[in-house]
Structure formats: C-alpha cells, structure tokens
Design an enzyme around this catalytic site. Structure first.
Site, short mmCIF file in Angstrom:
data_model
loop_
_atom_site.label_atom_id
_atom_site.label_comp_id
_atom_site.label_asym_id
_atom_site.label_seq_id
_atom_site.Cartn_x
_atom_site.Cartn_y
_atom_site.Cartn_z
N ARG A 33 5.26 1.21 1.90
CA ARG A 33 4.63 1.88 0.74
C ARG A 33 4.11 3.26 1.14
O ARG A 33 4.19 4.20 0.36
CB ARG A 33 3.50 1.01 0.18
CG ARG A 33 2.94 1.51 -1.17
CD ARG A 33 1.93 0.52 -1.74
NE ARG A 33 1.52 0.83 -3.10
CZ ARG A 33 0.27 1.12 -3.48
NH1 ARG A 33 -0.70 1.14 -2.60
NH2 ARG A 33 0.00 1.38 -4.74
N ALA A 91 1.33 5.67 -7.76
CA ALA A 91 1.94 4.44 -7.26
C ALA A 91 1.08 3.34 -7.87
O ALA A 91 -0.12 3.25 -7.60
CB ALA A 91 1.90 4.40 -5.75
N SER A 92 1.70 2.51 -8.71
CA SER A 92 0.91 1.51 -9.44
C SER A 92 0.30 0.51 -8.46
O SER A 92 0.73 0.37 -7.32
CB SER A 92 1.81 0.78 -10.44
OG SER A 92 2.51 1.70 -11.24
N MET A 93 -0.72 -0.19 -8.96
CA MET A 93 -1.40 -1.20 -8.15
C MET A 93 -0.39 -2.27 -7.70
O MET A 93 0.36 -2.80 -8.53
CB MET A 93 -2.47 -1.83 -9.04
CG MET A 93 -3.31 -2.86 -8.39
SD MET A 93 -4.51 -3.41 -9.64
CE MET A 93 -5.37 -4.65 -8.71
N PRO A 94 -0.33 -2.59 -6.41
CA PRO A 94 0.66 -3.55 -5.93
C PRO A 94 0.68 -4.87 -6.71
O PRO A 94 1.76 -5.39 -7.02
CB PRO A 94 0.27 -3.76 -4.47
CG PRO A 94 -0.30 -2.43 -4.07
CD PRO A 94 -1.06 -1.95 -5.28
#
Ligand SMILES: C[S@@+](CC[C@H](N)C(=O)[O-])C[C@H]1O[C@@H](n2cnc3c(N)ncnc32)[C@H](O)[C@@H]1O
Length: 378
Positions: A33, A91-94
């Site tokens: 990531r 980057a969206s929340m995992p």
C-alpha cells in the site's frame, strides 16, 4: 517495523475484524500500500486531518500507510492555492476497500471496471487477484491518473488505466462482470447499467442529497435494470459530475426572511437527524430532491431546507436545551413537514438499518425501497 511486517499486521487486523475474506487476504498481503501513496499525505488520527511528509517523518508516514485509516492524497481537485477545504482524492480506508471487494464478489475470470483510480491501490488488489488484463480503471483527474499508472507499473501491475469521466463508464472493454465505484454518486449513471453484462454486479457508494451515505450492491438483469440492497454505511467523496451546489438563497427567498412563510413548531430537533448518519440517509432516500444548509447563530443552528426545483424552502431553528423548535415554511411544498414525516416513518418502521433499504435503477432513473422493491419510499 518493515513495510512487510506492517502489511502482515494490517492483514491480521482486518481478518480479526471480520472484514477481510480469505479470498482477498493474499492480495492485501502482497500489494505494498505504501508504494501507492505520495510523499505528502494527510490522515486523521483524532483531531482532524494532519499532514505527514515522508522525508520528514518516515516512520510515521509508513505507520499511516498501513493503518486502517483513509489517507487523503489531494485537496480541492489539486488546486495549488494552499487552501485545503475538501479532500478530492484518497486511498480509501482498508476496511472499506476489502469490504467493498467482498460485496463485489469478483472472482478469477471476471472482467472488472473500477471507477475512481485514486492512488491505484484498489486496482492493484484487483489486478493481483484477477490478473491485470481483466481490470480497467477510470480516473477523472489527469495528475492523479498519471501518478496511479506510475505507481501501478512500479509495483508490477499493468491494468488498463484510463483518464476520463467515470460516469460514462468505459465502453471499450464492456461488458463487465463487475463494476466497482470508489467514488460516491447520487444517481447510478446509466452507462454503468449498459456496460454490465446480464447477471453482473455494480457496487457503489450512494450519497443522496440530504445526507448520509451507504454502499449499494445492484445485480443487473437481462433488461438492463439493476436492483439490490445497501450493504453498509459509507462516506466517500463525490463523483465530480454529481456534486451539487444548490441555487442561491435569493432564488428561493428574494426578500428578507421570513418572507411569506408560515410559522409552526416542531418537537423534532433537526440536529437529531443531522447527528445520525443512518436517520439522515433514510430521510434522504425518501426525499431525493431536498437538500439543506446549516447556519450557526448564537448557540444554535438554523437548518435551511430547499428543493432542487427551486419552489420551496423551510427553516428550523435548533437551540440546545429547547424542546420545541420554530419552523418557517414557504412555497407549494412543506419541506420540513416532509423531512419530519420521513424521519417519523423511519422511526415507526423500527429504525431500519442500511441493509433493509434498496435501490432499483433503470436508464430512466432510480427508486429507493424498504425491504422489497415494491415497497417504495415515500
Ligand atoms: C476515494 S478516491 C478512490 C480511491 C482509489 N480507488 C484507491 O484505491 O486509492 C476517489 C477518486 O475518484 C475520482 N473521481 C471523481 N470523479 C470521478 C469521475 N467522474 N470519474 C472518475 N474518477 C472520478 C477522484 O478524483 C478520486 O481520485
């Protein structure tokens, strides 16, 4: 901790939480990531978005990269004027990423279109599991798209990266087995229905105008109708083409407030709706053409309600400690009465959760329902 160790810890945390399925765990374990994040990022660890620059704080930057947090990577469509009012790429929340992938039900052999490339991280996960040749991803912002393409290549993934308006889908590789949007819409774009094969699935966050938001999972039938339930709450940034500004107040109320409005009182504090994402969402689904603005005064808030056809407005004053709130309504519609009615129906239905609500979408428009498609929201 090394990036590999941090990634393994993230996989363990997401698995423990029940968000990461065994199908997707190898992809989250493999895709770095941090390789998709820019030098400067913003994350909210409590107290609002705080900046972090890799060269100045390498340890913190890496920790954030593998935290279960959304990471803002762009503000205000990349305006270089120093203001930071609205996050416009991230980057969206995992947790959200992997839960939406579970909703999508994408499997090897599926051709997938992603709307909202952002950093490229989700496209990398899809490429890892399905093969890059099965993945296309569309991003509206040229700089964001170019950056994602470079990051994807650097990490060894070569999905088709398209710079364009994702509300038009990407007809070149249609039909898709799955379309996943990582940017929120008010209305599911007709192109997505047309470009999904019969039996295919569309997963997208939906943010109705009045507020709240949730992810919907639509199955598309042979007639090109998509229907399905919401799966979970969401708070994504809006598709650029579906942002809504609203008309100036003067267009509704040419003179001084309270104009020709009628006065009444309510026991329902509008803040009770505003403070509850689910309640707000339920009201918003029922009233797709109503929006609000909230102005502070003294200790309280005035809620202004408007309709998109610019025929009616209402105000409600929320004052802490009061049990009755003054209402003013003007125009052919009684907008506060409509909002309060929607809220009361949600209450009397037992405060249904997201998954009891659904959407049916045809190229002509979308309707929201409770429990089953025939039970349209009023
Ligand atoms: C939450 S981010 C996407 C996160 C991304 N999937 C990731 O893995 O990092 C949303 C993205 O949607 C993009 N976007 C907004 N409107 C769009 C549109 N009409 N078409 C394609 N992308 C759009 C934004 O520029 C932003 O980069």
């Amino acid at each position: 901790m090394s990036p590999d160790e941090r990634r393994a810890a993230l996989v363990a945390a997401l698995t423990e939480k029940g968000s990461l399925s065994p199908d997707w765990a190898p992809s989250v374990a493999a895709v770095p990531r941090h390789a998709f994040l820019p030098e400067t990022i913003w994350a909210d660890e409590g107290g609002g978005d705080a900046e972090c620059t890799r060269s100045e704080e390498p340890e913190r930057w890496l920790r954030l990269a593998y935290s279960d947090l959304p990471i803002t990577t762009q503000w205000d469509d990349g305006a270089d004027d120093g203001t930071r009012s609205t996050p416009t790429s991230s980057a969206s929340m995992p947790t959200v990423v992997v839960e939406m992938l579970a909703d999508l039900g994408a499997e090897p052999g599926h051709r997938v279109l992603e709307i909202g490339t952002g950093t490229g991280y989700n496209a990398a996960l899809l490429s890892h599991r399905l093969g890059a040749e099965m993945v296309s991803t569309v991003e509206v912002d040229a700089r964001v798209s170019a950056r994602a393409r470079t990051a994807l290549r650097g990490a060894g993934y070569t999905p088709e990266v398209v710079c364009g308006d994702g509300s038009l889908g990407w007809g070149v590789r249609a039909p898709y087995d799955r379309i996943v949007s990582t940017v929120s819409v008010r209305h599911i774009p007709p192109a997505w229905l047309i470009q999904t094969r019969p039996g295919g699935v569309i997963v997208s966050p939906v943010s109705p105008l009045l507020g709240g938001g949730a992810v919907v999972r639509l199955r598309v039938d042979g007639e090109g109708t998509g229907s399905g339930r919401f799966t979970r709450s969401s708070a994504f940034m809006m598709l650029r083409q579906q942002r809504y500004e609203g008309a100036p107040v003067d267009d509704y109320l040419p003179g001084e407030w309270p104009g020709d409005s009628g006065r009444s009182w309510t026991e329902l504090d509008p803040e009770a709706i505003g403070d509850d994402w689910l309640a707000q969402f339920a009201c918003a689904l029922a009233l797709p053409d109503v929006y609000y603005r909230r102005n502070g005064f003294g200790e309280g808030w005035t809620w202004w309600l408007f309709d998109t056809a610019v025929t009616s407005w209402a105000t409600v004053d929320s004052v802490p400690g009061q049990s009755w709130f003054e209402v003013r309504q003007s125009g052919p519609r009684r907008l506060w009465d409509e909002v309060e009615g929607a809220y009361r129906r949600w209450e009397s239905a037992g405060r249904p959760g997201y998954e009891r609500y659904g959407l049916t979408v045809t190229p002509a428009g979308q309707t929201a329902w409770l429990d089953e498609p025939g039970n349209l929201l009023k």
